[in-house]
Design a protein around this motif. Structure first.
Motif, short mmCIF file in Angstrom:
data_model
loop_
_atom_site.label_atom_id
_atom_site.label_comp_id
_atom_site.label_asym_id
_atom_site.label_seq_id
_atom_site.Cartn_x
_atom_site.Cartn_y
_atom_site.Cartn_z
N PHE A 121 -34.24 -25.07 -30.70
CA PHE A 121 -34.36 -24.30 -29.47
C PHE A 121 -33.55 -23.01 -29.57
O PHE A 121 -34.03 -21.93 -29.23
CB PHE A 121 -33.90 -25.12 -28.26
CG PHE A 121 -33.76 -24.29 -27.02
CD1 PHE A 121 -34.87 -23.94 -26.27
CD2 PHE A 121 -32.51 -23.85 -26.59
CE1 PHE A 121 -34.74 -23.16 -25.13
CE2 PHE A 121 -32.37 -23.07 -25.46
CZ PHE A 121 -33.50 -22.73 -24.72
N LEU A 122 -32.30 -23.10 -30.03
CA LEU A 122 -31.44 -21.92 -30.12
C LEU A 122 -31.98 -20.91 -31.12
O LEU A 122 -31.85 -19.70 -30.92
CB LEU A 122 -30.01 -22.33 -30.46
CG LEU A 122 -29.29 -23.11 -29.36
CD1 LEU A 122 -27.95 -23.61 -29.86
CD2 LEU A 122 -29.14 -22.28 -28.10
N ASP A 146 -34.84 -15.80 -32.09
CA ASP A 146 -36.04 -15.13 -32.61
C ASP A 146 -36.81 -14.36 -31.53
O ASP A 146 -37.41 -13.32 -31.81
CB ASP A 146 -36.98 -16.13 -33.25
CG ASP A 146 -36.43 -16.74 -34.53
OD1 ASP A 146 -35.46 -16.18 -35.09
OD2 ASP A 146 -36.94 -17.80 -34.94
N THR A 147 -36.83 -14.87 -30.29
CA THR A 147 -37.71 -14.29 -29.29
C THR A 147 -37.00 -13.64 -28.10
O THR A 147 -37.62 -12.88 -27.37
CB THR A 147 -38.67 -15.36 -28.72
OG1 THR A 147 -37.90 -16.38 -28.07
CG2 THR A 147 -39.54 -15.95 -29.81
N VAL A 148 -35.71 -13.93 -27.92
CA VAL A 148 -35.03 -13.43 -26.73
C VAL A 148 -33.88 -12.48 -27.07
O VAL A 148 -33.77 -11.41 -26.49
CB VAL A 148 -34.50 -14.60 -25.86
CG1 VAL A 148 -33.73 -14.09 -24.66
CG2 VAL A 148 -35.64 -15.52 -25.43
N THR A 149 -33.02 -12.88 -27.98
CA THR A 149 -31.76 -12.15 -28.19
C THR A 149 -31.77 -11.23 -29.40
O THR A 149 -30.70 -10.80 -29.84
CB THR A 149 -30.59 -13.14 -28.30
OG1 THR A 149 -30.82 -14.00 -29.42
CG2 THR A 149 -30.43 -13.94 -27.03
N TYR A 191 -27.70 -15.52 -32.42
CA TYR A 191 -27.79 -16.97 -32.28
C TYR A 191 -26.64 -17.44 -31.39
O TYR A 191 -25.48 -17.26 -31.75
CB TYR A 191 -27.71 -17.63 -33.67
CG TYR A 191 -27.93 -19.11 -33.66
CD1 TYR A 191 -29.21 -19.64 -33.82
CD2 TYR A 191 -26.87 -20.00 -33.50
CE1 TYR A 191 -29.42 -21.01 -33.82
CE2 TYR A 191 -27.08 -21.36 -33.51
CZ TYR A 191 -28.35 -21.86 -33.67
OH TYR A 191 -28.56 -23.21 -33.67
N PRO A 192 -26.95 -18.01 -30.21
CA PRO A 192 -25.89 -18.45 -29.31
C PRO A 192 -25.01 -19.53 -29.95
O PRO A 192 -25.51 -20.57 -30.35
CB PRO A 192 -26.64 -19.02 -28.11
CG PRO A 192 -28.01 -18.41 -28.19
CD PRO A 192 -28.27 -18.22 -29.65
N LEU A 211 -26.27 -25.47 -21.66
CA LEU A 211 -26.90 -26.59 -22.35
C LEU A 211 -25.95 -27.78 -22.45
O LEU A 211 -26.39 -28.93 -22.34
CB LEU A 211 -27.36 -26.17 -23.75
CG LEU A 211 -28.43 -25.09 -23.82
CD1 LEU A 211 -28.77 -24.78 -25.26
CD2 LEU A 211 -29.66 -25.48 -23.03
N ASN A 212 -24.68 -27.52 -22.67
CA ASN A 212 -23.71 -28.60 -22.80
C ASN A 212 -23.34 -29.23 -21.47
O ASN A 212 -22.99 -30.40 -21.41
CB ASN A 212 -22.44 -28.10 -23.50
CG ASN A 212 -22.68 -27.74 -24.94
OD1 ASN A 212 -23.60 -28.24 -25.58
ND2 ASN A 212 -21.86 -26.86 -25.46
#
Length: 104
Positions: free
Chosen positions: A56-57, A62-65, A69-70, A81-82
């Motif tokens: 997911f990250l 790839d598509t948002v940031t 990589y968060p 998420l946590n």
């Protein structure tokens, strides 16, 4: 987002309260919202399996940031998420009745 903001403001100064800042963030917010509301990606995001969460990250990167990589507990998305609500409680199932308030 920085390049988008620079293009929108066309050389004029702006503060973080300027509507142009919100306009520059809008496409990123929409893209992240699309991932978080997709049943497939939401399932991966809120999964106990680290491989699925990493998948997911990577999709976010790839598509948002634009390649970021968060990582780490201080990243707002990783924090959500946590500590966020499990995937099955984020949104109701399609076609599920809406919850009734206690006063009705």
């Amino acid at each position: 987002m920085t390049a988008r903001l620079d293009s929108l403001r066309a050389g004029r100064p702006c503060t973080y309260l300027d509507p142009l800042v919100h306009a520059a963030r809008y496409p990123t917010a929409v893209a992240l919202t699309a991932l978080l509301t997709s049943p497939h990606w939401r399932h991966l995001a809120f999964n106990a399996d680290d491989t699925r969460v990493r998948h997911f990250l990577q999709r976010v990167a790839d598509t948002v940031t634009n390649g970021y990589y968060p990582t780490g507990g201080q990243d707002p998305l990783r924090h959500h998420l946590n500590n966020g609500v499990p995937a099955q409680r984020v949104l109701p199932r399609p076609g599920a009745p809406l919850a009734q308030s206690a006063s009705t």
